[in-house]
Write a protein that holds these residues in place. Structure first.
Motif, PDB file in Angstrom:
ATOM      1  N   ILE A 123      24.070  30.342  36.944  1.00  0.00           N
ATOM      2  CA  ILE A 123      24.446  29.021  37.423  1.00  0.00           C
ATOM      3  C   ILE A 123      23.178  28.389  37.993  1.00  0.00           C
ATOM      4  CG2 ILE A 123      26.864  29.572  37.867  1.00  0.00           C
ATOM      5  CD1 ILE A 123      26.152  29.904  40.835  1.00  0.00           C
ATOM      6  N   GLU A 124      23.254  27.145  38.355  1.00  0.00           N
ATOM      7  CA  GLU A 124      22.090  26.476  38.914  1.00  0.00           C
ATOM      8  C   GLU A 124      21.568  27.241  40.132  1.00  0.00           C
ATOM      9  OE1 GLU A 124      20.810  22.226  40.975  1.00  0.00           O
ATOM     10  OE2 GLU A 124      22.865  22.528  40.317  1.00  0.00           O
ATOM     11  N   ARG A 125      20.338  27.723  40.052  1.00  0.00           N
ATOM     12  CA  ARG A 125      19.631  28.428  41.133  1.00  0.00           C
ATOM     13  C   ARG A 125      20.326  29.723  41.575  1.00  0.00           C
ATOM     14  NH1 ARG A 125      18.216  23.731  45.239  1.00  0.00           N
ATOM     15  NH2 ARG A 125      19.819  22.522  44.243  1.00  0.00           N
ATOM     16  N   GLY A 126      21.022  30.378  40.631  1.00  0.00           N
ATOM     17  CA  GLY A 126      21.643  31.632  41.024  1.00  0.00           C
ATOM     18  C   GLY A 126      22.494  32.255  39.945  1.00  0.00           C
ATOM     19  N   LEU A 127      23.418  33.102  40.393  1.00  0.00           N
ATOM     20  CA  LEU A 127      24.319  33.822  39.502  1.00  0.00           C
ATOM     21  C   LEU A 127      25.755  33.682  39.992  1.00  0.00           C
ATOM     22  CD1 LEU A 127      22.330  37.170  39.162  1.00  0.00           C
ATOM     23  CD2 LEU A 127      22.556  35.402  37.409  1.00  0.00           C
ATOM     24  N   ARG A 128      26.675  33.765  39.052  1.00  0.00           N
ATOM     25  CA  ARG A 128      28.108  33.777  39.375  1.00  0.00           C
ATOM     26  C   ARG A 128      28.708  35.057  38.794  1.00  0.00           C
ATOM     27  NH1 ARG A 128      31.038  28.587  38.294  1.00  0.00           N
ATOM     28  NH2 ARG A 128      30.450  28.282  40.478  1.00  0.00           N
ATOM     29  N   PHE A 129      29.399  35.788  39.659  1.00  0.00           N
ATOM     30  CA  PHE A 129      30.152  36.966  39.241  1.00  0.00           C
ATOM     31  C   PHE A 129      31.604  36.530  39.105  1.00  0.00           C
ATOM     32  CE2 PHE A 129      26.463  38.398  41.485  1.00  0.00           C
ATOM     33  CZ  PHE A 129      26.045  39.541  40.820  1.00  0.00           C
ATOM     34  N   LYS A 130      32.222  36.816  37.957  1.00  0.00           N
ATOM     35  CA  LYS A 130      33.634  36.489  37.736  1.00  0.00           C
ATOM     36  C   LYS A 130      34.392  37.793  37.581  1.00  0.00           C
ATOM     37  CE  LYS A 130      33.709  32.039  35.388  1.00  0.00           C
ATOM     38  NZ  LYS A 130      34.047  31.399  34.102  1.00  0.00           N
ATOM     39  N   VAL A 131      35.365  38.012  38.458  1.00  0.00           N
ATOM     40  CA  VAL A 131      36.151  39.247  38.436  1.00  0.00           C
ATOM     41  C   VAL A 131      37.607  38.864  38.236  1.00  0.00           C
ATOM     42  CG1 VAL A 131      36.726  41.361  39.671  1.00  0.00           C
ATOM     43  CG2 VAL A 131      34.504  40.279  40.062  1.00  0.00           C
ATOM     44  N   LYS A 132      38.203  39.382  37.153  1.00  0.00           N
ATOM     45  CA  LYS A 132      39.585  39.034  36.817  1.00  0.00           C
ATOM     46  C   LYS A 132      40.442  40.292  36.790  1.00  0.00           C
ATOM     47  CE  LYS A 132      42.432  36.844  33.300  1.00  0.00           C
ATOM     48  NZ  LYS A 132      42.473  36.236  31.970  1.00  0.00           N
ATOM     49  N   GLY A 133      41.608  40.203  37.435  1.00  0.00           N
ATOM     50  CA  GLY A 133      42.552  41.310  37.440  1.00  0.00           C
ATOM     51  C   GLY A 133      43.873  40.849  38.023  1.00  0.00           C
ATOM     52  N   LYS A 134      44.851  41.747  38.045  1.00  0.00           N
ATOM     53  CA  LYS A 134      46.171  41.377  38.570  1.00  0.00           C
ATOM     54  C   LYS A 134      46.208  41.430  40.087  1.00  0.00           C
ATOM     55  CE  LYS A 134      51.073  42.188  38.168  1.00  0.00           C
ATOM     56  NZ  LYS A 134      52.151  42.909  37.557  1.00  0.00           N
ATOM     57  N   GLY A 135      45.535  42.402  40.676  1.00  0.00           N
ATOM     58  CA  GLY A 135      45.537  42.552  42.126  1.00  0.00           C
ATOM     59  C   GLY A 135      44.348  43.374  42.567  1.00  0.00           C
ATOM     60  N   PHE A 136      43.952  43.207  43.815  1.00  0.00           N
ATOM     61  CA  PHE A 136      42.764  43.868  44.322  1.00  0.00           C
ATOM     62  C   PHE A 136      43.027  44.472  45.688  1.00  0.00           C
ATOM     63  CE2 PHE A 136      41.425  40.496  41.460  1.00  0.00           C
ATOM     64  CZ  PHE A 136      40.550  41.167  40.623  1.00  0.00           C
ATOM     65  N   LEU A 137      42.270  45.505  46.030  1.00  0.00           N
ATOM     66  CA  LEU A 137      42.331  46.110  47.357  1.00  0.00           C
ATOM     67  C   LEU A 137      41.612  45.216  48.359  1.00  0.00           C
ATOM     68  CD1 LEU A 137      41.427  49.787  46.375  1.00  0.00           C
ATOM     69  CD2 LEU A 137      43.708  48.853  46.818  1.00  0.00           C
ATOM     70  N   TYR A 138      41.804  45.513  49.629  1.00  0.00           N
ATOM     71  CA  TYR A 138      41.163  44.768  50.707  1.00  0.00           C
ATOM     72  C   TYR A 138      39.638  44.846  50.568  1.00  0.00           C
ATOM     73  CZ  TYR A 138      40.354  43.197  55.516  1.00  0.00           C
ATOM     74  OH  TYR A 138      39.945  42.515  56.630  1.00  0.00           O
ATOM     75  N   HIS A 139      38.989  43.711  50.428  1.00  0.00           N
ATOM     76  CA  HIS A 139      37.540  43.573  50.267  1.00  0.00           C
ATOM     77  C   HIS A 139      37.007  44.167  48.962  1.00  0.00           C
ATOM     78  CE1 HIS A 139      36.937  43.221  54.909  1.00  0.00           C
ATOM     79  NE2 HIS A 139      37.260  42.053  54.363  1.00  0.00           N
ATOM     80  N   GLN A 140      37.862  44.479  48.012  1.00  0.00           N
ATOM     81  CA  GLN A 140      37.406  45.114  46.773  1.00  0.00           C
ATOM     82  C   GLN A 140      36.368  44.282  46.030  1.00  0.00           C
ATOM     83  OE1 GLN A 140      40.503  46.398  44.050  1.00  0.00           O
ATOM     84  NE2 GLN A 140      39.074  46.458  42.330  1.00  0.00           N
ATOM     85  N   VAL A 141      36.627  42.998  45.841  1.00  0.00           N
ATOM     86  CA  VAL A 141      35.699  42.167  45.066  1.00  0.00           C
ATOM     87  C   VAL A 141      34.356  42.058  45.791  1.00  0.00           C
ATOM     88  CG1 VAL A 141      35.279  39.846  44.138  1.00  0.00           C
ATOM     89  CG2 VAL A 141      37.534  40.921  43.881  1.00  0.00           C
ATOM     90  N   ARG A 142      34.383  41.904  47.098  1.00  0.00           N
ATOM     91  CA  ARG A 142      33.137  41.807  47.867  1.00  0.00           C
ATOM     92  C   ARG A 142      32.344  43.107  47.791  1.00  0.00           C
ATOM     93  NH1 ARG A 142      35.154  39.400  53.468  1.00  0.00           N
ATOM     94  NH2 ARG A 142      33.026  39.941  54.064  1.00  0.00           N
ATOM     95  N   HIS A 143      33.015  44.254  47.766  1.00  0.00           N
ATOM     96  CA  HIS A 143      32.326  45.535  47.596  1.00  0.00           C
ATOM     97  C   HIS A 143      31.787  45.685  46.175  1.00  0.00           C
ATOM     98  CE1 HIS A 143      32.601  47.988  51.232  1.00  0.00           C
ATOM     99  NE2 HIS A 143      33.773  47.419  51.468  1.00  0.00           N
ATOM    100  N   MET A 144      32.565  45.286  45.193  1.00  0.00           N
ATOM    101  CA  MET A 144      32.123  45.398  43.806  1.00  0.00           C
ATOM    102  C   MET A 144      30.863  44.566  43.572  1.00  0.00           C
ATOM    103  SD  MET A 144      35.848  45.275  41.929  1.00  0.00           S
ATOM    104  CE  MET A 144      35.243  45.271  40.258  1.00  0.00           C
ATOM    105  N   VAL A 145      30.859  43.342  44.064  1.00  0.00           N
ATOM    106  CA  VAL A 145      29.681  42.483  43.890  1.00  0.00           C
ATOM    107  C   VAL A 145      28.502  43.047  44.680  1.00  0.00           C
ATOM    108  CG1 VAL A 145      28.727  40.164  44.268  1.00  0.00           C
ATOM    109  CG2 VAL A 145      31.046  40.436  43.356  1.00  0.00           C
ATOM    110  N   GLY A 146      28.743  43.582  45.870  1.00  0.00           N
ATOM    111  CA  GLY A 146      27.671  44.216  46.641  1.00  0.00           C
ATOM    112  C   GLY A 146      27.042  45.367  45.889  1.00  0.00           C
TER     113      GLY A 146
END
Length: 176
Positions: A106-129
């Motif tokens: 994306i402009e001046r960076g990156l975009r992470f797109k995570v698609k699923g039915k449901g996630f654990l608490y803070h799961q997406v933030r941990h995955m991107v980390g």
């Protein structure tokens, strides 16, 4: 417009539809897509300070895409969540399916797109980390696979806590 006037500025209703009275957004969800935006220039543009995480160097997108591919599918994501101790012995609650993870410019960076039915608490933030740690060469992609395979039968015990080798991402940058 009437509903939006009652909501905080950070929340907007773009479309509304009638649903059956027994509709439950937790159990009837088809999928969710999270976007996580990262600013990768040395200086964070102040206009992006609330909606992007700042990583002031280039990331290896190929390595991140390889690691993201390992996260796709159905796995026990206990190591990619917060509040691990509360989930000991609850393997069925820790298994989630990730339909896709994409990394795009994306402009001046990156975009992470995570698609699923449901996630654990803070799961997406941990995955991107974890992906950022892989992209900055601080973490090997094999480590991601090891964690995903390690707890297939929820072999997580209170005396065997694995501390992630990455920093969980801030809320800035995350959008559902």
């Amino acid at each position: 417009r009437a509903t939006n006037s009652l909501l905080p500025d950070s929340v907007r209703v773009l479309e509304a539809k009638m649903v059956p009275p027994d509709f439950n957004p937790f159990f009837h969800v088809v999928s969710k897509t999270y976007h996580y935006d990262v600013h990768t220039e040395p200086i964070l543009d102040p206009l992006f300070r609330y909606n992007r995480m700042h990583v002031p160097f280039a990331l290896d997108r190929t390595r991140m895409e390889n690691a993201a591919e390992m996260m796709e599918g159905t796995h026990n994501f206990v190591h990619f969540s917060s509040n691990k101790k509360a989930n000991v012995g609850k393997a069925d609650k820790l298994v989630r399916s990730v339909d896709s993870i994409g990394v795009e410019e994306i402009e001046r960076g990156l975009r992470f797109k995570v698609k699923g039915k449901g996630f654990l608490y803070h799961q997406v933030r941990h995955m991107v980390g974890a992906l950022i740690a892989v992209g900055s060469h601080r973490l090997e992609t094999e480590y991601i696979l090891e964690l995903l395979q390690q707890d297939k039968d929820n072999m997580l015990y209170s005396d065997h806590q694995i501390v992630p080798k990455w920093k969980m991402c801030d809320a800035n940058g995350l959008c559902l």
